[in-house]
Design an enzyme around this catalytic site. Structure first.
Site, PDB file in Angstrom:
ATOM      1  N   HIS A 132       9.033   1.242   3.516  1.00  0.00           N
ATOM      2  CA  HIS A 132       9.960   1.129   4.498  1.00  0.00           C
ATOM      3  C   HIS A 132      10.912   0.116   4.398  1.00  0.00           C
ATOM      4  O   HIS A 132      10.718  -0.862   3.483  1.00  0.00           O
ATOM      5  CB  HIS A 132       9.521   1.383   6.060  1.00  0.00           C
ATOM      6  CG  HIS A 132       8.308   0.309   6.263  1.00  0.00           C
ATOM      7  ND1 HIS A 132       8.565  -1.106   6.198  1.00  0.00           N
ATOM      8  CD2 HIS A 132       6.863   0.430   6.523  1.00  0.00           C
ATOM      9  CE1 HIS A 132       7.487  -1.831   6.376  1.00  0.00           C
ATOM     10  NE2 HIS A 132       6.467  -0.938   6.576  1.00  0.00           N
ATOM     11  N   HIS A 160       9.015  -3.409   3.678  1.00  0.00           N
ATOM     12  CA  HIS A 160       8.798  -3.660   2.163  1.00  0.00           C
ATOM     13  C   HIS A 160       9.903  -3.944   1.329  1.00  0.00           C
ATOM     14  O   HIS A 160       9.903  -4.841   0.525  1.00  0.00           O
ATOM     15  CB  HIS A 160       8.129  -2.389   1.678  1.00  0.00           C
ATOM     16  CG  HIS A 160       6.718  -1.834   2.150  1.00  0.00           C
ATOM     17  ND1 HIS A 160       6.601  -0.621   3.091  1.00  0.00           N
ATOM     18  CD2 HIS A 160       5.463  -2.377   2.190  1.00  0.00           C
ATOM     19  CE1 HIS A 160       5.478  -0.641   3.465  1.00  0.00           C
ATOM     20  NE2 HIS A 160       4.763  -1.708   2.977  1.00  0.00           N
ATOM     21  N   LYS A 216       5.038 -10.106   9.488  1.00  0.00           N
ATOM     22  CA  LYS A 216       4.565  -8.988  10.384  1.00  0.00           C
ATOM     23  C   LYS A 216       2.785  -9.130  10.337  1.00  0.00           C
ATOM     24  O   LYS A 216       2.101  -8.910  11.422  1.00  0.00           O
ATOM     25  CB  LYS A 216       4.980  -7.527   9.753  1.00  0.00           C
ATOM     26  CG  LYS A 216       4.036  -6.259  10.176  1.00  0.00           C
ATOM     27  CD  LYS A 216       4.203  -5.672  11.209  1.00  0.00           C
ATOM     28  CE  LYS A 216       3.723  -4.504  11.573  1.00  0.00           C
ATOM     29  NZ  LYS A 216       2.507  -4.072  10.520  1.00  0.00           N
ATOM     30  N   MET A 268       0.925  -1.277  -0.173  1.00  0.00           N
ATOM     31  CA  MET A 268      -0.071  -0.042   0.011  1.00  0.00           C
ATOM     32  C   MET A 268       1.033   1.255  -0.038  1.00  0.00           C
ATOM     33  O   MET A 268       0.582   2.262   0.347  1.00  0.00           O
ATOM     34  CB  MET A 268      -0.724   0.052   1.190  1.00  0.00           C
ATOM     35  CG  MET A 268      -1.969  -1.062   1.132  1.00  0.00           C
ATOM     36  SD  MET A 268      -3.466  -0.829   1.987  1.00  0.00           S
ATOM     37  CE  MET A 268      -2.761  -0.878   3.744  1.00  0.00           C
ATOM     38  N   GLY A 269       2.151   1.151  -0.425  1.00  0.00           N
ATOM     39  CA  GLY A 269       2.945   2.232  -0.493  1.00  0.00           C
ATOM     40  C   GLY A 269       3.615   2.754   0.677  1.00  0.00           C
ATOM     41  O   GLY A 269       3.571   2.129   1.941  1.00  0.00           O
TER      42      GLY A 269
HETATM   43  P1  AMP Z   1       1.440  -2.941   3.447  1.00  0.00           P
HETATM   44  O1  AMP Z   1       2.085  -1.833   2.712  1.00  0.00           O
HETATM   45  O2  AMP Z   1       1.529  -2.716   4.918  1.00  0.00           O
HETATM   46  O3  AMP Z   1       0.067  -3.386   2.874  1.00  0.00           O
HETATM   47  O4  AMP Z   1       2.434  -4.293   3.399  1.00  0.00           O
HETATM   48  C1  AMP Z   1       2.816  -4.818   2.157  1.00  0.00           C
HETATM   49  C2  AMP Z   1       3.613  -5.975   2.526  1.00  0.00           C
HETATM   50  O5  AMP Z   1       4.850  -5.717   3.570  1.00  0.00           O
HETATM   51  C3  AMP Z   1       2.838  -6.992   3.515  1.00  0.00           C
HETATM   52  O6  AMP Z   1       3.128  -8.402   3.020  1.00  0.00           O
HETATM   53  C4  AMP Z   1       3.350  -6.796   4.765  1.00  0.00           C
HETATM   54  O7  AMP Z   1       3.183  -7.861   5.635  1.00  0.00           O
HETATM   55  C5  AMP Z   1       4.836  -6.468   4.435  1.00  0.00           C
HETATM   56  N1  AMP Z   1       5.317  -5.858   5.425  1.00  0.00           N
HETATM   57  C6  AMP Z   1       4.876  -4.542   6.232  1.00  0.00           C
HETATM   58  N2  AMP Z   1       5.594  -4.358   7.312  1.00  0.00           N
HETATM   59  C7  AMP Z   1       6.774  -5.401   7.233  1.00  0.00           C
HETATM   60  C8  AMP Z   1       7.811  -5.364   8.302  1.00  0.00           C
HETATM   61  N3  AMP Z   1       7.844  -4.678   9.139  1.00  0.00           N
HETATM   62  N4  AMP Z   1       8.784  -6.534   8.028  1.00  0.00           N
HETATM   63  C9  AMP Z   1       8.259  -7.478   6.811  1.00  0.00           C
HETATM   64  N5  AMP Z   1       7.334  -7.247   6.145  1.00  0.00           N
HETATM   65  C10 AMP Z   1       6.519  -6.207   6.412  1.00  0.00           C
END
Ligand code: AMP
Length: 285
Positions: free
Chosen positions: A34, A37, A149, A30-31
């Site tokens: 960090h 990602h 996570k 979702m952008g």
């Molecule tokens: P999001 O942008 O929050 O939808 O996350 C995108 C992907 O990144 C998802 O598969 C999350 O589980 C992964 N992700 C987010 N934060 C972390 C983290 N701290 N360590 C590892 N993977 C992460």
């Protein structure tokens, strides 16, 4: 790095790559990227010929009172980070193209979405599985990479892929943390410096659960109570859930078995944070 905002164009590019015999790794996001990602992307980079990521803040996985409107966005920063880790294609679909008028089809994984985050975020996982299915159909990856996570999300995606016979290998990557232990999250951006200190209570409580378990404590209720006490000793914290469950079925367990998932969601001020740890051996597939 090519930026693609049309579904038809993305499908065309994926079809071409597949015709040329290339393997595709895919990281949906979702952008507001960090290092968590970026770690998923680094692994995707190594495991396939081509790396595709998506950046799409998916409205259907947010509840009406949640932070869809305020969700942090930084497209320029995201694109330069993606370029640095060697992403080949960034797919940035529009809301209108993803959910046109008349849209009415959903993908729902039933049982395991009823626990943990499924209780406090009704409809969340249906939003996730629907958008991920759409992205899988558009990009047609061989490999999709998700973070542990969001452990329940990873389990739900694995279940969906298995149940719907999708030819996609789903890989889960350990949580990437800040140097003090806080799990990286786009939502950490919402925290004030004081709240940021309280946010450490999540990891500290997981460490405590781990310690109690390694000392031979098997009573899940005792461990959860101790975790809750520790979390609530920090200012601004409000517990959504602290759970100890089976990492596959997500059902609560009373007595710690070999592999148990300790998962929690805590509000720090207005920001809802999640974290988890496996106690015992490695994840089962
Ligand atoms: P999001 O942008 O929050 O939808 O996350 C995108 C992907 O990144 C998802 O598969 C999350 O589980 C992964 N992700 C987010 N934060 C972390 C983290 N701290 N360590 C590892 N993977 C992460």
């Amino acid at each position: 790095m090519e930026i693609i905002d049309s579904i038809a164009r993305m499908k065309e590019r994926s079809d071409e790559l597949i015709r040329c015999g290339k393997s595709i790794a895919f990281v949906p996001t979702m952008g507001f990227l960090h290092d968590g990602h970026l770690e998923l992307m680094r692994i995707g980079r190594k495991q396939a010929n081509v790396l595709v990521i998506s950046i799409f803040v998916n409205p259907t996985q947010f509840g009406p009172a949640e932070d869809f409107g305020e969700y942090p966005r930084d497209m320029e920063g995201d694109l330069s980070k993606a370029k640095r880790v060697g992403v080949d294609f960034v797919f940035i679909p529009s809301l209108e193209e993803m959910y046109p008028d008349g849209f009415q089809t959903h993908v729902a994984v039933e049982k395991i979405t009823k626990y943990l985050c499924g209780i406090s975020r009704p409809g969340h996982f249906q939003g996730v599985t629907t958008v991920v299915s759409k992205l899988f159909h558009i990009i047609k990856p061989h490999l999709a990479i998700f973070g542990q996570k969001d452990f329940q999300q990873l389990t739900v995606i694995k279940r969906m892929v298995k149940d719907l016979n999708m030819d996609i290998e789903v890989i889960g990557i350990p949580t990437v943390r800040e140097s003090d232990g806080l799990a990286m999250s786009s939502r950490n951006h919402y925290l004030s410096p004081e709240q940021r200190r309280s946010a450490l209570s999540l990891k500290k409580s997981l460490d405590m659960a781990h310690h109690m378990c390694s000392q031979g404590e098997k009573d899940a209720t005792k461990i959860k109570k101790a975790m809750e006490k520790l979390i609530l000793s920090f200012p601004f914290t409000e517990i959504d859930y602290v759970a100890i469950c089976d990492p596959i079925t997500m059902e609560d367990i009373d007595t710690l078995e070999e592999q148990s998932l300790v998962a929690l969601a805590v509000r720090v001020g207005k920001t809802r944070l999640i974290d988890n740890a496996l106690i015992g051996a490695s994840i089962r597939n």
